[in-house]
Design a protein around this motif. Sequence first.
Motif, PDB file in Angstrom:
ATOM      1  N   VAL A  21       7.896  15.495 -68.171  1.00 41.67           N
ATOM      2  CA  VAL A  21       8.747  15.560 -69.358  1.00 41.67           C
ATOM      3  C   VAL A  21       9.794  14.459 -69.248  1.00 41.67           C
ATOM      4  CG1 VAL A  21       8.409  18.045 -69.741  1.00 41.67           C
ATOM      5  CG2 VAL A  21      10.311  17.268 -68.310  1.00 41.67           C
ATOM      6  N   SER A  22      10.546  14.255 -70.298  1.00 41.13           N
ATOM      7  CA  SER A  22      11.570  13.220 -70.293  1.00 41.13           C
ATOM      8  C   SER A  22      12.812  13.696 -69.527  1.00 41.13           C
ATOM      9  CB  SER A  22      11.970  12.857 -71.720  1.00 41.13           C
ATOM     10  OG  SER A  22      12.704  13.908 -72.297  1.00 41.13           O
ATOM     11  N   PRO A  23      13.591  12.755 -69.013  1.00 35.95           N
ATOM     12  CA  PRO A  23      14.842  13.133 -68.351  1.00 35.95           C
ATOM     13  C   PRO A  23      15.785  13.918 -69.270  1.00 35.95           C
ATOM     14  CG  PRO A  23      14.274  10.890 -67.774  1.00 35.95           C
ATOM     15  CD  PRO A  23      13.305  11.327 -68.856  1.00 35.95           C
ATOM     16  N   SER A  24      15.769  13.636 -70.553  1.00 37.16           N
ATOM     17  CA  SER A  24      16.638  14.385 -71.467  1.00 37.16           C
ATOM     18  C   SER A  24      16.225  15.860 -71.546  1.00 37.16           C
ATOM     19  CB  SER A  24      16.668  13.754 -72.858  1.00 37.16           C
ATOM     20  OG  SER A  24      15.403  13.804 -73.460  1.00 37.16           O
ATOM     21  N   THR A  25      14.933  16.131 -71.398  1.00 31.38           N
ATOM     22  CA  THR A  25      14.468  17.521 -71.374  1.00 31.38           C
ATOM     23  C   THR A  25      15.003  18.222 -70.129  1.00 31.38           C
ATOM     24  OG1 THR A  25      12.469  16.998 -72.623  1.00 31.38           O
ATOM     25  CG2 THR A  25      12.420  19.015 -71.302  1.00 31.38           C
ATOM     26  N   VAL A  26      14.969  17.534 -68.997  1.00 26.70           N
ATOM     27  CA  VAL A  26      15.476  18.121 -67.757  1.00 26.70           C
ATOM     28  C   VAL A  26      16.990  18.336 -67.851  1.00 26.70           C
ATOM     29  CG1 VAL A  26      15.744  17.798 -65.270  1.00 26.70           C
ATOM     30  CG2 VAL A  26      13.612  17.154 -66.388  1.00 26.70           C
ATOM     31  N   LYS A  27      17.691  17.426 -68.503  1.00 23.25           N
ATOM     32  CA  LYS A  27      19.128  17.629 -68.708  1.00 23.25           C
ATOM     33  C   LYS A  27      19.367  18.922 -69.488  1.00 23.25           C
ATOM     34  CE  LYS A  27      20.405  12.784 -68.523  1.00 23.25           C
ATOM     35  NZ  LYS A  27      20.849  11.605 -69.259  1.00 23.25           N
ATOM     36  N   GLN A  28      18.534  19.189 -70.491  1.00 23.28           N
ATOM     37  CA  GLN A  28      18.638  20.437 -71.249  1.00 23.28           C
ATOM     38  C   GLN A  28      18.360  21.647 -70.355  1.00 23.28           C
ATOM     39  OE1 GLN A  28      15.850  19.260 -74.485  1.00 23.28           O
ATOM     40  NE2 GLN A  28      17.447  20.099 -75.825  1.00 23.28           N
ATOM     41  N   VAL A  29      17.389  21.513 -69.459  1.00 20.36           N
ATOM     42  CA  VAL A  29      17.076  22.585 -68.507  1.00 20.36           C
ATOM     43  C   VAL A  29      18.319  22.902 -67.690  1.00 20.36           C
ATOM     44  CG1 VAL A  29      15.769  23.183 -66.424  1.00 20.36           C
ATOM     45  CG2 VAL A  29      14.608  22.053 -68.320  1.00 20.36           C
ATOM     46  N   TYR A  30      18.930  21.880 -67.117  1.00 21.21           N
ATOM     47  CA  TYR A  30      20.081  22.090 -66.255  1.00 21.21           C
ATOM     48  C   TYR A  30      21.304  22.592 -67.028  1.00 21.21           C
ATOM     49  CZ  TYR A  30      17.689  20.223 -62.138  1.00 21.21           C
ATOM     50  OH  TYR A  30      16.835  20.033 -61.073  1.00 21.21           O
ATOM     51  N   ASP A  66       9.735  23.041 -73.994  1.00 18.33           N
ATOM     52  CA  ASP A  66       9.590  22.708 -72.573  1.00 18.33           C
ATOM     53  C   ASP A  66      10.824  23.082 -71.761  1.00 18.33           C
ATOM     54  OD1 ASP A  66       6.999  21.722 -72.788  1.00 18.33           O
ATOM     55  OD2 ASP A  66       7.664  19.650 -73.092  1.00 18.33           O
ATOM     56  N   TYR A  67      12.019  22.806 -72.305  1.00 15.92           N
ATOM     57  CA  TYR A  67      13.221  23.053 -71.509  1.00 15.92           C
ATOM     58  C   TYR A  67      13.417  24.540 -71.226  1.00 15.92           C
ATOM     59  CZ  TYR A  67      16.232  24.582 -75.401  1.00 15.92           C
ATOM     60  OH  TYR A  67      16.804  25.286 -76.440  1.00 15.92           O
ATOM     61  N   ILE A  68      13.025  25.399 -72.146  1.00 13.93           N
ATOM     62  CA  ILE A  68      13.133  26.846 -71.919  1.00 13.93           C
ATOM     63  C   ILE A  68      12.066  27.297 -70.930  1.00 13.93           C
ATOM     64  CG2 ILE A  68      12.889  29.128 -72.986  1.00 13.93           C
ATOM     65  CD1 ILE A  68      14.236  27.964 -75.477  1.00 13.93           C
ATOM     66  N   ARG A  69      10.862  26.789 -71.077  1.00 16.59           N
ATOM     67  CA  ARG A  69       9.766  27.147 -70.172  1.00 16.59           C
ATOM     68  C   ARG A  69      10.098  26.758 -68.735  1.00 16.59           C
ATOM     69  NH1 ARG A  69       6.042  24.038 -68.192  1.00 16.59           N
ATOM     70  NH2 ARG A  69       6.394  22.361 -69.690  1.00 16.59           N
ATOM     71  N   ILE A  70      10.630  25.553 -68.540  1.00 20.33           N
ATOM     72  CA  ILE A  70      10.963  25.072 -67.204  1.00 20.33           C
ATOM     73  C   ILE A  70      12.146  25.873 -66.639  1.00 20.33           C
ATOM     74  CG2 ILE A  70      11.776  23.093 -65.857  1.00 20.33           C
ATOM     75  CD1 ILE A  70      10.223  21.333 -67.971  1.00 20.33           C
ATOM     76  N   ALA A  71      13.153  26.115 -67.451  1.00 22.09           N
ATOM     77  CA  ALA A  71      14.302  26.905 -66.996  1.00 22.09           C
ATOM     78  C   ALA A  71      13.854  28.307 -66.588  1.00 22.09           C
ATOM     79  CB  ALA A  71      15.362  26.974 -68.083  1.00 22.09           C
ATOM     80  N   ASP A  72      12.986  28.916 -67.383  1.00 24.85           N
ATOM     81  CA  ASP A  72      12.474  30.253 -67.058  1.00 24.85           C
ATOM     82  C   ASP A  72      11.700  30.250 -65.746  1.00 24.85           C
ATOM     83  OD1 ASP A  72      13.623  31.244 -69.360  1.00 24.85           O
ATOM     84  OD2 ASP A  72      11.724  31.457 -70.460  1.00 24.85           O
ATOM     85  N   GLU A  73      10.976  29.174 -65.494  1.00 29.64           N
ATOM     86  CA  GLU A  73      10.217  29.052 -64.251  1.00 29.64           C
ATOM     87  C   GLU A  73      11.161  28.955 -63.048  1.00 29.64           C
ATOM     88  OE1 GLU A  73       6.961  25.912 -62.686  1.00 29.64           O
ATOM     89  OE2 GLU A  73       6.672  26.614 -64.746  1.00 29.64           O
ATOM     90  N   ILE A  74      12.241  28.217 -63.198  1.00 29.76           N
ATOM     91  CA  ILE A  74      13.217  28.098 -62.115  1.00 29.76           C
ATOM     92  C   ILE A  74      13.897  29.444 -61.865  1.00 29.76           C
ATOM     93  CG2 ILE A  74      15.418  27.029 -61.441  1.00 29.76           C
ATOM     94  CD1 ILE A  74      14.348  24.445 -62.843  1.00 29.76           C
ATOM     95  N   VAL A  75      14.263  30.142 -62.930  1.00 25.47           N
ATOM     96  CA  VAL A  75      14.856  31.480 -62.790  1.00 25.47           C
ATOM     97  C   VAL A  75      13.882  32.409 -62.063  1.00 25.47           C
ATOM     98  CG1 VAL A  75      15.604  33.543 -64.053  1.00 25.47           C
ATOM     99  CG2 VAL A  75      16.432  31.291 -64.742  1.00 25.47           C
ATOM    100  N   ALA A  76      12.616  32.360 -62.431  1.00 24.40           N
ATOM    101  CA  ALA A  76      11.601  33.199 -61.775  1.00 24.40           C
ATOM    102  C   ALA A  76      11.493  32.859 -60.293  1.00 24.40           C
ATOM    103  CB  ALA A  76      10.252  33.037 -62.471  1.00 24.40           C
ATOM    104  N   ASP A  77      11.589  31.576 -59.950  1.00 24.18           N
ATOM    105  CA  ASP A  77      11.530  31.163 -58.542  1.00 24.18           C
ATOM    106  C   ASP A  77      12.740  31.683 -57.760  1.00 24.18           C
ATOM    107  OD1 ASP A  77       9.112  29.877 -58.927  1.00 24.18           O
ATOM    108  OD2 ASP A  77       9.970  27.850 -58.933  1.00 24.18           O
ATOM    109  N   VAL A  78      13.901  31.717 -58.395  1.00 27.39           N
ATOM    110  CA  VAL A  78      15.091  32.260 -57.733  1.00 27.39           C
ATOM    111  C   VAL A  78      14.913  33.769 -57.543  1.00 27.39           C
ATOM    112  CG1 VAL A  78      17.570  32.672 -57.936  1.00 27.39           C
ATOM    113  CG2 VAL A  78      16.629  30.452 -58.609  1.00 27.39           C
ATOM    114  N   ARG A  79      14.478  34.450 -58.581  1.00 20.20           N
ATOM    115  CA  ARG A  79      14.271  35.908 -58.481  1.00 20.20           C
ATOM    116  C   ARG A  79      13.248  36.263 -57.410  1.00 20.20           C
ATOM    117  NH1 ARG A  79      16.334  39.013 -62.753  1.00 20.20           N
ATOM    118  NH2 ARG A  79      17.033  37.807 -64.531  1.00 20.20           N
ATOM    119  N   ALA A  80      12.221  35.428 -57.260  1.00 19.58           N
ATOM    120  CA  ALA A  80      11.155  35.685 -56.282  1.00 19.58           C
ATOM    121  C   ALA A  80      11.547  35.244 -54.867  1.00 19.58           C
ATOM    122  CB  ALA A  80       9.878  34.971 -56.715  1.00 19.58           C
ATOM    123  N   GLY A  81      12.696  34.595 -54.742  1.00 18.86           N
ATOM    124  CA  GLY A  81      13.136  34.140 -53.429  1.00 18.86           C
ATOM    125  C   GLY A  81      12.553  32.800 -53.007  1.00 18.86           C
TER     126      GLY A  81
END
Length: 79
Positions: A41-50, A6-21
């Motif tokens: 997801v759990s807060p610990s997963t989001v911490k991993q994302v960040y 999940d943390y990689i999937r969410i991070a990749d989605e955020i990167v894609a949003d930055v690339r797309a503007g």
Amino acid sequence: MPITPDYIRIADEIVADVRAGKLKPGEKLPSITQLAAKYNVSPSTVKQVYVRLEALRVIWRHQGKGIFVNDPRLWMREP
């Protein structure tokens, strides 16, 4: 077929949003609690994302202020 954590999937989605503007440099990202609720997801997963995004220089943290999108020129490579 391997399942992407999940943390990689969410991070990749955020990167894609930055690339797309969709996310602009300097834009404040949601809090850990808000992003955890958004992705169910759990807060610990989001911490991993960040942590991952910070290591990739996609975001930067300002203590007491929040987490912000970094200028893509600092981390995005030309295709």
